[in-house]
Design an enzyme around this catalytic site. Structure first.
Site, PDB file in Angstrom:
ATOM      1  N   ALA A  33       0.862  -1.185   0.654  1.00  0.00           N
ATOM      2  CA  ALA A  33      -0.177  -0.177   0.481  1.00  0.00           C
ATOM      3  C   ALA A  33       1.150   0.803   0.008  1.00  0.00           C
ATOM      4  CB  ALA A  33      -1.000   0.162   1.120  1.00  0.00           C
ATOM      5  N   MET A  34       0.032   2.188  -0.434  1.00  0.00           N
ATOM      6  CA  MET A  34       1.265   3.581   0.497  1.00  0.00           C
ATOM      7  C   MET A  34       1.244   4.288   1.265  1.00  0.00           C
ATOM      8  SD  MET A  34      -1.665   6.426  -2.615  1.00  0.00           S
ATOM      9  CE  MET A  34      -0.218   7.447  -1.833  1.00  0.00           C
ATOM     10  N   GLY A  37       6.280   1.801   2.511  1.00  0.00           N
ATOM     11  CA  GLY A  37       7.726   1.910   3.307  1.00  0.00           C
ATOM     12  C   GLY A  37       8.748   0.631   1.719  1.00  0.00           C
ATOM     13  N   LYS A  38       8.079   1.181   0.536  1.00  0.00           N
ATOM     14  CA  LYS A  38       8.589  -0.010  -1.100  1.00  0.00           C
ATOM     15  C   LYS A  38      10.074   1.224  -1.073  1.00  0.00           C
ATOM     16  CE  LYS A  38       5.017   0.972  -2.937  1.00  0.00           C
ATOM     17  NZ  LYS A  38       3.694   1.376  -1.621  1.00  0.00           N
ATOM     18  N   THR A  39       9.904   2.208  -1.257  1.00  0.00           N
ATOM     19  CA  THR A  39      11.242   3.329  -1.459  1.00  0.00           C
ATOM     20  C   THR A  39      12.003   2.814  -0.285  1.00  0.00           C
ATOM     21  OG1 THR A  39       9.063   4.496  -3.297  1.00  0.00           O
ATOM     22  CG2 THR A  39      11.980   5.215  -2.238  1.00  0.00           C
ATOM     23  N   ASP A 108      11.302   1.495  -9.943  1.00  0.00           N
ATOM     24  CA  ASP A 108      10.478   2.618  -8.961  1.00  0.00           C
ATOM     25  C   ASP A 108       8.828   2.779  -9.425  1.00  0.00           C
ATOM     26  OD1 ASP A 108       9.500   3.258  -6.287  1.00  0.00           O
ATOM     27  OD2 ASP A 108      10.264   5.106  -5.655  1.00  0.00           O
ATOM     28  N   GLU A 109       7.670   2.817  -8.838  1.00  0.00           N
ATOM     29  CA  GLU A 109       5.962   3.579  -9.180  1.00  0.00           C
ATOM     30  C   GLU A 109       6.131   2.401 -10.472  1.00  0.00           C
ATOM     31  OE1 GLU A 109       4.892   4.368  -7.282  1.00  0.00           O
ATOM     32  OE2 GLU A 109       6.487   6.408  -6.228  1.00  0.00           O
ATOM     33  N   GLN A 111       3.965   0.379 -10.651  1.00  0.00           N
ATOM     34  CA  GLN A 111       2.452   0.119 -11.850  1.00  0.00           C
ATOM     35  C   GLN A 111       2.009   0.846 -12.732  1.00  0.00           C
ATOM     36  OE1 GLN A 111       3.558   1.811  -8.968  1.00  0.00           O
ATOM     37  NE2 GLN A 111       2.554   3.481  -8.145  1.00  0.00           N
TER      38      GLN A 111
END
Length: 161
Positions: A33-34, A37-39, A108-109, A111
């Site tokens: 989800a936004m 902590g993915k980045t 990154d990003e 999607q």
């Protein structure tokens, strides 16, 4: 050793004999989800690969403008860590990717990518033996899969939530 090859037309993976190819890189999709902590995870992994002299780069579509409006080289920052990393913001992945010098790829990003972009990333892993780590959202606010995420769920070698 068995070699696995992706079939982009049918989203099937099949095994080739050792004589038909060599070791391939992997495509791994990190999704969440936004604000999950993915980045931050990507930047920590990037730092590890950089310290090990693995020649990583980070790329992302230029429509992501959280850090500013970049085309070409810019930065990616974490809201949690106080680090940032050089990042290439692309407009057309197919025409720009092979102008870059890398041995490990962080995207990154993801999607926001389309089917052709995902197939290109899989080809980089399969034919160039380069690990490709993709980070992005799984679904939009209506619960619909993003296009890039949908194709990664079909073609990636590994997933992490």
């Amino acid at each position: 050793m068995a070699i696995v090859r992706r079939d982009p037309d049918r989203y099937r993976v099949y095994i080739l004999s050792e004589k038909e190819g060599g070791v391939m890189g992997k495509v791994k999709f990190f999704y969440g989800a936004m604000g999950s902590g993915k980045t931050t995870k990507m930047l920590a992994m990037f730092d590890t690969y950089k310290r090990r002299k693995k020649k990583p780069i980070i790329i992302k579509p230029c429509l992501d403008d959280r850090e500013g409006k970049f085309i070409g080289w810019g930065v990616t920052k974490s809201r949690i860590l106080t680090v940032d990393a050089p990042t290439y913001y692309f407009q057309d992945l197919k025409s720009e990717l092979f102008e870059l010098d890398f041995k490990c790829l962080f995207v990154d990003e993801v999607q926001f990518l389309n089917r052709e972009d995902i197939l290109l990333l899989c080809d980089v892993a399969d034919s160039k033996n380069i690990d490709v780590f993709c980070f992005g959202l799984r679904t939009d606010v209506l619960g619909e899969l993003f296009e890039g995420s949908k194709h990664l769920f079909a073609l990636a070698d590994e997933f992490e939530h």
